[in-house]
Design a protein around this motif. Sequence first.
Motif, mmCIF file in Angstrom:
data_model
loop_
_atom_site.group_PDB
_atom_site.id
_atom_site.type_symbol
_atom_site.label_atom_id
_atom_site.label_comp_id
_atom_site.label_asym_id
_atom_site.label_seq_id
_atom_site.Cartn_x
_atom_site.Cartn_y
_atom_site.Cartn_z
ATOM 1 N N PRO A 55 0.815 -1.231 0.000
ATOM 2 C CA PRO A 55 0.000 0.000 0.000
ATOM 3 C C PRO A 55 0.845 1.275 0.000
ATOM 4 C CG PRO A 55 -0.805 -1.536 1.661
ATOM 5 C CD PRO A 55 0.475 -2.094 1.137
ATOM 6 N N LYS A 56 1.930 1.278 0.771
ATOM 7 C CA LYS A 56 2.790 2.471 0.801
ATOM 8 C C LYS A 56 3.554 2.646 -0.509
ATOM 9 C CE LYS A 56 3.417 2.753 5.770
ATOM 10 N NZ LYS A 56 4.370 2.740 6.867
ATOM 11 N N THR A 57 3.888 1.537 -1.171
ATOM 12 C CA THR A 57 4.552 1.630 -2.472
ATOM 13 C C THR A 57 3.626 2.247 -3.503
ATOM 14 O OG1 THR A 57 5.857 -0.330 -1.959
ATOM 15 C CG2 THR A 57 5.741 0.313 -4.254
ATOM 16 N N VAL A 58 2.373 1.779 -3.535
ATOM 17 C CA VAL A 58 1.396 2.343 -4.467
ATOM 18 C C VAL A 58 1.171 3.814 -4.157
ATOM 19 C CG1 VAL A 58 -1.018 2.234 -5.201
ATOM 20 C CG2 VAL A 58 0.299 0.135 -4.931
ATOM 21 N N LEU A 59 1.052 4.152 -2.875
ATOM 22 C CA LEU A 59 0.864 5.549 -2.484
ATOM 23 C C LEU A 59 2.063 6.400 -2.886
ATOM 24 C CD1 LEU A 59 -0.915 7.579 -0.891
ATOM 25 C CD2 LEU A 59 0.441 6.980 1.119
ATOM 26 N N PHE A 60 3.264 5.856 -2.734
ATOM 27 C CA PHE A 60 4.482 6.597 -3.088
ATOM 28 C C PHE A 60 4.531 6.909 -4.582
ATOM 29 C CE2 PHE A 60 8.940 6.459 -4.521
ATOM 30 C CZ PHE A 60 9.422 7.564 -3.847
ATOM 31 N N THR A 62 2.028 7.010 -6.704
ATOM 32 C CA THR A 62 0.868 7.717 -7.248
ATOM 33 C C THR A 62 0.647 9.090 -6.629
ATOM 34 O OG1 THR A 62 -0.576 6.574 -5.663
ATOM 35 C CG2 THR A 62 -0.334 5.602 -7.863
ATOM 36 N N ARG A 63 1.552 9.562 -5.810
ATOM 37 C CA ARG A 63 1.421 10.929 -5.275
ATOM 38 C C ARG A 63 1.544 11.936 -6.406
ATOM 39 N NH1 ARG A 63 5.038 10.613 0.016
ATOM 40 N NH2 ARG A 63 3.545 9.475 1.282
ATOM 41 N N GLU A 139 8.583 14.003 2.121
ATOM 42 C CA GLU A 139 7.438 13.136 1.925
ATOM 43 C C GLU A 139 7.845 11.670 1.855
ATOM 44 O OE1 GLU A 139 5.195 14.344 -1.434
ATOM 45 O OE2 GLU A 139 5.286 16.437 -0.911
ATOM 46 N N PRO A 141 7.679 7.787 2.449
ATOM 47 C CA PRO A 141 6.502 6.935 2.623
ATOM 48 C C PRO A 141 6.476 6.190 3.942
ATOM 49 C CG PRO A 141 8.051 5.905 1.146
ATOM 50 C CD PRO A 141 8.585 7.270 1.433
#
Length: 142
Positions: A55-60, A62-63, A139, A141
């Motif tokens: 989840p944190k990889t996807v969030l990182f 897609t920011r 920022e 992650p």
Amino acid sequence: MPSMWLTDAQKVGVAFCSGGALFLFGGVLMFFDRAMLAMGNILFVLGLALIIGLPKTVLFFTRRPKLKGTAAFTGGVVLILLRWPLIGFLVELYGIFILFGDFFATIGSFAGNIPVIGPYLQKALNRASQASGGQRNAELPV
């Protein structure tokens, strides 16, 4: 020897990221061998997902501020797979610089502890961090 603070999955992720870096380096040394570059990219992204979690990889990736770097990294991988390894690697390198530019100062502080070459690596990575915006770990992650 006491265990580090990493979980077992994170230790495997570190191994995958290290293997990915070695494959990328080997691919460049072998005159941009596209199979080695592709394998390095796969191992690097897989290792990153294991280190910080999916989840944190996807969030990182897609920011909003990182979308340009994500597009460049993905475009570079696609160009490598489409038999344009030199151009693809350069585009990918630009994407990596945009995506991970905030980490250069952190890596520089760890690299400063390496005997003999540590201070030189630290100085170069700090310059690269300032060139990418100068925000140290703004920022991250994790």
